[in-house]
Design a protein around this motif. Sequence first.
Motif, PDB file in Angstrom:
ATOM      1  N   GLY A  27      39.459  14.733  13.661  1.00  0.00           N
ATOM      2  CA  GLY A  27      39.434  15.740  12.834  1.00  0.00           C
ATOM      3  C   GLY A  27      38.067  15.859  12.399  1.00  0.00           C
ATOM      4  O   GLY A  27      38.312  16.933  11.715  1.00  0.00           O
ATOM      5  N   ILE A  47      35.915  12.115   6.263  1.00  0.00           N
ATOM      6  CA  ILE A  47      37.386  12.014   7.313  1.00  0.00           C
ATOM      7  C   ILE A  47      36.902  11.169   8.433  1.00  0.00           C
ATOM      8  O   ILE A  47      37.557  10.361   8.838  1.00  0.00           O
ATOM      9  CB  ILE A  47      37.195  12.906   8.566  1.00  0.00           C
ATOM     10  CG1 ILE A  47      37.932  14.388   7.382  1.00  0.00           C
ATOM     11  CG2 ILE A  47      37.708  12.898   9.705  1.00  0.00           C
ATOM     12  CD1 ILE A  47      37.845  15.567   8.145  1.00  0.00           C
ATOM     13  N   VAL A  51      38.773   7.333   9.913  1.00  0.00           N
ATOM     14  CA  VAL A  51      39.363   6.806  10.859  1.00  0.00           C
ATOM     15  C   VAL A  51      38.978   4.757  10.833  1.00  0.00           C
ATOM     16  O   VAL A  51      39.727   4.293  11.596  1.00  0.00           O
ATOM     17  CB  VAL A  51      38.387   7.837  11.760  1.00  0.00           C
ATOM     18  CG1 VAL A  51      38.746   6.803  13.646  1.00  0.00           C
ATOM     19  CG2 VAL A  51      39.812   8.979  11.701  1.00  0.00           C
ATOM     20  N   ASN A  88      48.546  11.268  14.418  1.00  0.00           N
ATOM     21  CA  ASN A  88      47.032  12.393  14.053  1.00  0.00           C
ATOM     22  C   ASN A  88      48.068  13.881  14.156  1.00  0.00           C
ATOM     23  O   ASN A  88      47.749  15.160  13.348  1.00  0.00           O
ATOM     24  CB  ASN A  88      46.749  12.601  15.562  1.00  0.00           C
ATOM     25  CG  ASN A  88      45.948  13.403  15.662  1.00  0.00           C
ATOM     26  OD1 ASN A  88      44.849  13.519  15.598  1.00  0.00           O
ATOM     27  ND2 ASN A  88      45.951  14.155  16.729  1.00  0.00           N
ATOM     28  N   ARG A 105      44.049  10.422   9.037  1.00  0.00           N
ATOM     29  CA  ARG A 105      43.599   9.459   9.824  1.00  0.00           C
ATOM     30  C   ARG A 105      42.793   8.299   9.390  1.00  0.00           C
ATOM     31  O   ARG A 105      42.787   7.460  10.631  1.00  0.00           O
ATOM     32  CB  ARG A 105      42.055  10.696   9.408  1.00  0.00           C
ATOM     33  CG  ARG A 105      41.549  11.998   9.355  1.00  0.00           C
ATOM     34  CD  ARG A 105      42.247  12.352  10.512  1.00  0.00           C
ATOM     35  NE  ARG A 105      41.556  12.250  11.751  1.00  0.00           N
ATOM     36  CZ  ARG A 105      41.856  11.722  13.230  1.00  0.00           C
ATOM     37  NH1 ARG A 105      42.947  12.148  13.633  1.00  0.00           N
ATOM     38  NH2 ARG A 105      41.023  11.741  13.773  1.00  0.00           N
TER      39      ARG A 105
END
Length: 391
Positions: A27, A47, A51, A88, A105
């Motif tokens: 990302g 982003i 994650v 993803n 994400r």
Amino acid sequence: MAPISSRSALILIVIAQFLGTSLWFAGNAAAPELEFILGQKDLVPLITSMVQLGFVAGTFLYAFFSIPDRFAPSDVFFFSAILAAVSNLVLLIMPLQLTWVIGSRFLTGFFLAGIYPVGMKIASDYFEKGLGSALGFLVGALVLGTGFPFFLKAFEVAISWKVLLFSTSGLAIGSGVLVGFGIPNGPYRKINPKLDFGLLPSFAKNPRLKGAAGGYFGHMWELYTFWAFLPVLILFLTQGKIEGSTQAFWTFSIIAAGGVSCAVGGLFSVKKGSEKVALVSLLGSGFCALILLIAPEIPSPVVFPFLLVWGIWVTADSPQFSTLVAQSVQPEHRGTALTLVNCLGFGLTIVSIQTAGFLSDFLQVKVYLGLLAIGPFMGLLIYRYFKKKKV
């Protein structure tokens, strides 16, 4: 599934770890195009944090229910890799909106919880001795996988964000197949068949575990913020004189150098011990951050070598602290301990990244990244403090 040698298992895990963790910064590498399409600015911190937040949520649940110790770790790795790859790909299926970017994400990070710490658990099931060396190669593969999207972006071949996400998902599926169908349970695996809700609180009474975790936390405060803001730092230190493809290549090279140092540090740990390698590396990375903070200017010819050295030190301690974590608990609890420490460590990365993002509005990048030195030095103090405590 037929038994395999520890050497064969390590090779397969290393390859799979590299393939699976290529999802981590996919990302970030796609962020410039996503910012343009969505009309958003400064997506990288958001982003990256999503994650990390997903990974924290995933590792907490995996640890809380002792999934890596109660179920066959190869199966856990397989299903997690498939689900991470699908998460993803959400952006290629659903309308491209900020909410879907965030959700994709987050879910990718959530299922990465079954790849990284579970991969270390599998390695610990195959290596009664030399675990530091094995984890050095394993975490090195993670680091290379993390930097792989920047490697793709470094070439001026038109690689769209869609191709980037599709290719990294394909690699993750390959990683799941390698482990799920190629690696049976290791000879040193100890099964923990019952769900024990008192296990996590009992970890808090283990000084060896707390010391190793404290050092790891200091390392994690620095690592992912350094990686996340590395392209910005490169641009600042070079005064914007390098092109986007060169910047991406520098980013990959600096991250990849850390992958090599993990493996080399693992080899050193066989003779010097995991503790010494971990503490020296943590001290080295802390001094690199301190130099960035106090040096009035980094001369142009020295910028890349300096960042390369920092990239080497900033990761070499990670597998060794994980080794110390694994060695501080009973074999049947290693998967849970590794996953829990990963959970808390990555939770710290969210705070660190968001703090850096906040400070970026007021300070130069060399200042707010230089302040990362707080993490390594605190980690050293915590480790030393708990080392003096008796079990």
